[in-house]
Structure formats: structure tokens, C-alpha cells
Design an enzyme around this catalytic site. Sequence first.
Site, mmCIF file in Angstrom:
data_model
loop_
_atom_site.group_PDB
_atom_site.id
_atom_site.type_symbol
_atom_site.label_atom_id
_atom_site.label_comp_id
_atom_site.label_asym_id
_atom_site.label_seq_id
_atom_site.Cartn_x
_atom_site.Cartn_y
_atom_site.Cartn_z
ATOM 1 N N CYS B 402 3.013 10.373 0.665
ATOM 2 C CA CYS B 402 4.271 9.728 0.324
ATOM 3 C C CYS B 402 4.449 9.496 -1.170
ATOM 4 C CB CYS B 402 4.413 8.423 1.078
ATOM 5 S SG CYS B 402 3.022 7.309 0.809
ATOM 6 N N HIS B 446 3.292 2.636 2.254
ATOM 7 C CA HIS B 446 4.191 3.772 2.097
ATOM 8 C C HIS B 446 4.896 3.647 0.753
ATOM 9 C CE1 HIS B 446 6.370 7.182 3.561
ATOM 10 N NE2 HIS B 446 7.553 6.563 3.581
ATOM 11 N N ASP B 461 13.987 8.466 1.665
ATOM 12 C CA ASP B 461 12.551 8.682 1.888
ATOM 13 C C ASP B 461 12.290 10.175 1.969
ATOM 14 O OD1 ASP B 461 9.939 8.648 2.479
ATOM 15 O OD2 ASP B 461 10.105 7.532 4.357
#
Lengths: 302, 650
Positions: B402, B446, B461
Site C-alpha cells: 500500500c 494501511h 486508494d
Amino acid sequence: MLTQLHKVEQSLNQVILGKPQQIRLALCCLLAEGHLLLEDLPGMGKTTLAHALANSLGLSYRRVQFTSDLLPGDLVGLNIYDARSQQFRFQAGPVFSQVLLADEINRASPKTQSALLEAMEEKQVSVDGETRALPTPFFVIATQNPLFHAGTSALPESQLDRFMFRLSLGFPDHQAEHQLLQRDSSRSRLELLSEQLNTEQLRALQQQVPQVKASDALIDYLLALVNSSRHRSDMLPLSPRASKAVLRAAKAFAFINGHDYVSAADVQQVFPYVAEHRLDPSSAAQDSRLSQMLLQQTPCPI
Amino acid sequence: MLKQKNVLLLWAGLQLGILLLLQQAFSGWIIGVFLLLLLYRVDSVLRNRATLSLKWVNLLAGVVAIALFVNLRQAGVLHFMLQILLLAAVARLLALQHLYEARQLVWVHYFLIGCCFILHQDMAIAMLVFGVFLLNVYSHYRLFAPTGAQLNWPQTGRAVLIILPLWLGMFLLFPRLPAFWQIPDANVAATGLGDSIDPGSIEKLVQDDSLAFRVEFDGPLPPRQQLYWRARLYEEFDGRSWHVAALPRTAARYTAPSAEADNDTATLSYRVIAEASRQTSLYALARPLSTSANVRLNAGDLISAPKPVSQRLSYQVNGIYGPPALLSAQEQQLNLAPGAGNPATKQFAAELLQQYPQPAQLVQALTEHFRSQPFYYSLTPPLLPGANSVDQFLFNSRTGFCSHYASATAVILRAAGIAARVVGGYQGGQWHPQQNYLAVRQREAHAWVEYLDNGVWQQFDPTAAVAPERILNDLDAVLPQAQRDLLNAGWRQLAFLQAARQQLMHLDYYWSVWVLGFNDNSQQQLWRQLKQQLPAIAATIAAILALLLLFAGSYLLKRRVPAGLPPATMLLQRALRPVLLLKTPSQPLSVYLQQLAISQPQHREWLQQLADVYEQAVYADRPQALMQLAALLKHRRQQIKQLRSSIKNA
């Protein structure tokens, strides 16, 4: 009336010498409507005591010598065919009397023993399906030879329980026996005993016994005493019937002593004679070891 | 000399237990020293050898104390205090010779056991602490019990049962006072998210299974795609790594316009129980509008604690769904700097901007790019050394997790003139439907991107584009087996252990909600509820009392208490007490009195009268006899005294 009872006691003491306590206890048993078991060697005056009691109270008296071949019918009575009236007629047995002396009860067969004990408990007998009431008062004095004598069958515990008191006259002391030997036959003295209390008066006295007061504290003490025999392995436990008998006997004892209440001392006085044969059926009558032990082990706070 | 050898051994064990429970506060060499001292003590007890003389023990303790003091800066004040306290206890045990010293030691142990709660609050440790506490209680008992006395378990059980309601009542109703003193904070490494992200220099993302926080929702669980727990904003980029900006965020308390709340009906309300992280940053969903008083709501829609979280912290948040608003031009300016280097990325951004002038379109195109090109999600990406790490990632390795995607996306957007920043936090969590809470672990950490569009910060995202399962399901679903194994190290694969662990975790959750979370607020709430239901409670208590009375009454009526003596007996006993002591227990009182009358001729008359009246009172229950008895005893006081003395003389 109590004074008359004391007169009876006095005259009994004239016949049976040197045994005032046993005589009082025997009277006590009669007043409490219990039955008496006398355990003694032959010739100690058991029969004399029974006879004297009957005579001085004006009661009808029968004596049955129990033997191994005595049948229940011999005791209770039979229906006999009467040829003249062509009917069965009941021939009453010796049990139909007010004082019955069952001599040497442990010589009879268990069947006969139980016929008598049933009559004692129910105060009635049934013959051929017909129930007949026994006379009142009905007082059985059974005598028993000590069990080690040959040819006896011991009363089972359940039947020993029917006797309120177990007494033993025992040997007279020197003075009493001396006096006994000096005078003429005591049997003839027996004849001289006059009726000092009639049946109605005796009934009235008997009815006063339950009215003797037993306080809560006293009953608690009595229960503590009885309870101390339970949960032990060295004696049979005392049943509620036994505790009832102790209380009733103590009431009669207090009554004879002229009290209208039972004291702990009264309970302690009668307890050995009421309890011992229930605690240990095989014990000798003079022996009161177990009941004395219970008396000593139970504190009496009142 | 102290006889209780077992107590000494018990205490050595107990101090070992405390040492292990407090081991966070001790560095390796201190634990070693303490262990040696305890071992020495156990050895001397077992071999029945004399212990060290007091002089030697003092010298030893002094040396260790100096060493601890030298270590003070590294250990911190709190740990130093704990070390000194345990040192004192161990040294005392070494030199223990008298009972009164043992008494002091018992109480020091109690205090040390209490100290364990400074470092640990979870239930498993609490149980261990409770075990050590029981040991100390037992040693306390052993110390003062007569020799050979055995613990009476039924009696102990009854005592505990009796004290239990009182204990619960104290816990629930005793006022929660504010702390009288402050405990200095321990120097412990922080866990959770750091102050900076440098994706290129991480070779292997360590997966930490420990709990970060737990959440109870007042409403239903929001969909998984909404579960972006914002914790930190990384706004400064130096071309390689991202940092938390020095913007004065915590200073100004940000209040959201209420109009917004009216517009957006989808409100959120939840309670977070955060684990100790030694950081101030906390976690919030979307736009928090208000929080409980123990935490602060900061600009940028972040929540923080007033001081580093060193114990479990529970806070309530009310908020709405929706994007955060831009705060100031300064903020926008800060988020436009694309940083130095990465020319290829800037070139790529410029091309995209030409094609898609609108930010939303550009982001859409970027998503398409990540999806269509061979980008891979991996926890073990290749290292990206050098200045242009974003270039290397976007055009060469194309493998990362991520942080890589978020970092690269933010750089592209900034290069394209769109204000963008990397957001650090947690995504998803494990939902426990029975217990009705969401558990978020460190492995669910994250990073994603927020970009400015029309004056609000839109959430984007990029990882979701590469590995949408990562967002929709769980991390495990995205990874190939080998990587999953990395995550599920060894024993965690055993199903029953997993289940047991789960159950323990739930228990721990209830523990933190109902026991640790029971603060003055909850207590006041309880009081208020109790007040409202006061009549009902009073009625219930009255009914129970009445029932109990009824039972007791019927019981007493049924069974006379044998201990209660008749009043006449009590009267007599009180008046004649020393005389009556000579009575055989089985003898009736009146018989004893008669006996006395015979043996004491000068008192015969009244003693006989007394016996008679007493019999009348106790056996015939005559009230007037009782009065007579009282009068007689009063009247004959003089004679009773004489009787006493004559019996005493005899």
C-alpha cells in the site's frame, strides 16, 4: 385419692418386704397404663407382687403359666359348640381379666407370645373374626427367667418395646429376708389385703396422669436424652414410642410423688427402667449400664 | 529466627513472579542480578544455611542501587522506582530474620503486586497478577497462623462468598476519584504507525498480529469499503520519503459546520478502545464531529490523545460520512510540492494532465493504469535505492504494498498540480458478530491517498485498484500461499489454538469494556439508572427481606432453639453462677440445690425453698413462681454470698 394410692403402696410394702422402689415403679407402670416385665430368678416374689397388686386394687386376677406347648387359644379363648343350645359359645380365655400374670413368658412359643403382645397393644382380641374388647384396666405383668436358662425363646426387640417398664425385684436384704422368714406365709398375708381402691378410682387416677405438666424445657431435655442414644453403634436407638413411654412414666412417677409437673429428676428416676431393655434387649434386668451412661452424658441445664 | 521455611520459599517464588510480570521495566542484566540473589536465597533455605549478614546484604543492595541509578536515564523514572522497590524487597528477603521484618515484606509485596497494573491491563496478565496476589495472601496467612493449622477450605469459601457482593458493590459504587499523583511515563518504544513513510527502503513488511484497537458501533457495521481508519497525514515529501507535516494542527480545535451534518443524514457513532501505543495519534472514520472529553478532535479530522497513550484508552466518536474540507491555503500549498527527483514520474503526470484536465478524470485514468498494467501486490517488494525511488517503482519493479502505491499516486497527482497527501491508518478489521465488535490489528495498517477536488479532500486508494480483494476481504485473500504463510507463522495455523485465542480475545474485550472501561462516567450513569429505578429496587429489596424474614420466622417457629434456656434457669444461673459451676452437668438444678441444702445445714431452709420454687417455675411454668424466685434470690443475696464463700473454703 392419692392418699388411698399411698395406702395401697404401704400395704404392698407389708407383703413384699424391702422393695419400696420397685413397688412404687410397679404402681407407676399401672398408673401410666403400661405393662410390666419382671425379670428375675424363680422364687423372688414376682407372682406375689402381681397377686398383691390385683388384690389391693380390687382387680380381677388371672395367672397363666407359659409353657412351650401353650397355644394362643389357651390364652385368648375358644368358640365351643354347645350341644344343648346347638350354638357356638365363646369360652373366654385367661386374657379376659384386669390383671394378667403371664408367668415365664419366654418359655412359650413365639406364636403365643405374639398373641399376648397383640392383646396388650390393642386391648382387644379377635377370635374367629369377632373382636372382643378386654376389660379395663388391663394390666399385664409378665415375668421372664433370665435368658441363659435352657428352654427359653427370647422376646424379640419389637415385642420387648411393648413393655413400658422392665423391673427386677432382686434379692431382699438381710433384714427383710430375716423378717420374711420369721412370719408366717406371705400368701396368707395376701389374703388379708383388702381392696383399698376400686376400679373406678383407679381409672380416675389413670386419667389424671396425662394432665401432669411437662414444660417445654423439660421436653427438650428428654429429647436430648433420647437423641443421645441415636446414631450410636453400641446400643439400639430409642424410638419415639420409647420417648413417649419415658414421658408418660415420668408423669406417673411425678403424680405418685404428689407433683402436678414433671421434673428432670423424675425423668432421670424412671429412665433406666423404661429405656434399658429397649437399648439392649439381651441385658440383664439389674443392669442399667447403657441408660446410666446416657444420663451421665446428657447435660441437664434446667 | 523465622521458623516458616515454606514462607521463605513461597516468597522467593512470589518475587520471581513479580520480576517476570514487571520484566518490561527491567533490562537483561538487572533481571540476571535479581535472579541470582533469589537463587542464593532459595539455596540457603533448602540447605538450611545461615543467610548473609545484614552488612553484606546492605553492601550488595547499595552496589546494585548505584548501578540502577546510573542506568536511570535509560530506564526512566517509573522503571527506576519499580527496580528500587523490587531490589528492596529482594534484599529484605535475603536478610530476613525476624517476624516483624516479614510483616513489612508482606505489605511491600502487596504494593509491588499493585504496581504490575501500571504496566499491564489485559485480562490474562490480570489473572496472573491475581494468582501472585493469592500466593501473597496465603503467605500472609501462613505467617500468622499457628503452627500446624490447616486452611479450612469450606470456611474460606464461605468467607469469599460473603465478601463477594460487598466487593462487587465497592467496585460499582465506590466513587472513582481522580488520581492523587501522576505516574511518570515509561520510556518504551512506540508501536503502530511511524512519523514517516519510506516505501523504497522496506524490503519486507513485518506483519504484526497484535491488536491496535477495537470498535463498537452504535449502529450497524459500515460496509468494508468505508472502514478507512484515519490516523496520520503525511504531507511533506522530500522526493523519497513522506513525513508528518509540522503544521500546527493540534493547536486549533476544529469544529465542523453544523449545516454539513444536517445535509448528510448518514451519521456515524462508535466507541474505540485503543491499545497502548505510546503515541498520541488515535483513529477515526471519515469526519468525526464530536468526541468524548478524554481525547481531542484536531484539524484535518484527526483525533489525538492529550499525551502518549500508555494504557488502554476508550473514547466515543460521533461523526458523519463525507470528505474533509480544505483548511487553509497553507495546507493546499504544502500538498502541492512533488519533491525532488523522479523525472519520469513527473513526465508521466504531465502527459496524464494533458489528457485529463479534471482531477476526477485523472484519478480515474490512474486507476485504469494501475489495473491494466502489470502491477503486483506483495509484502516482499524489491528494494528501491537511490534518489528516484518512485520512478523505479512505477516503471521498473511495479511490485509493492500500500505505501508504494499511495506514495507513487500522491507524487503523480502533485506533479499534475493536484494537491494530494498520503494518509496513514488502518483499513478493515475483523468483525466478531456475536460479540458485536470490530478488532483492528497492526497488520491491518494501511496507506492511501487524499487529493483536493472542489475544496474537499477526496479519498483514493490505489491499492484497491491493484488488489481490490485486499479492501473487500482480508489481507490473506490477496496473497499467494507463500506470503500467507509468512503472515500465519507456525502455531497460528492450528485451528483449535486459533479458536482458543479468539475466545481469549473476546474475553479480553469484555474485560476492557466492563472492567477497565468502568470509569467515573459509567459510574455516574449507573447511579442515574439506579436513581430512576429506585422504587423498583427498593421494592425488590423489601420483598426479598420480607421473604427471608418469613422463612426465618417459620423456621424458628418450627424448631425451638435448644440453646434458649427458660427464664427461671437464666435467673438462677445469673444469681448463683460460681456455686453452680460445681454441679455435675447431668444433674438437674433442683436436685443439686437439694444436695446443697443437705451439705450446707445453715442454708438448708432457704435452699430447699429455692429448689421448690425453682421447680414450680421451670417445670410447672408458673409465672408467679418465677416472680417468687426473683424475689427470693434478691432477698437472699446475703446468704448467697455466704454460701459462695463457704463453698470456696470447702
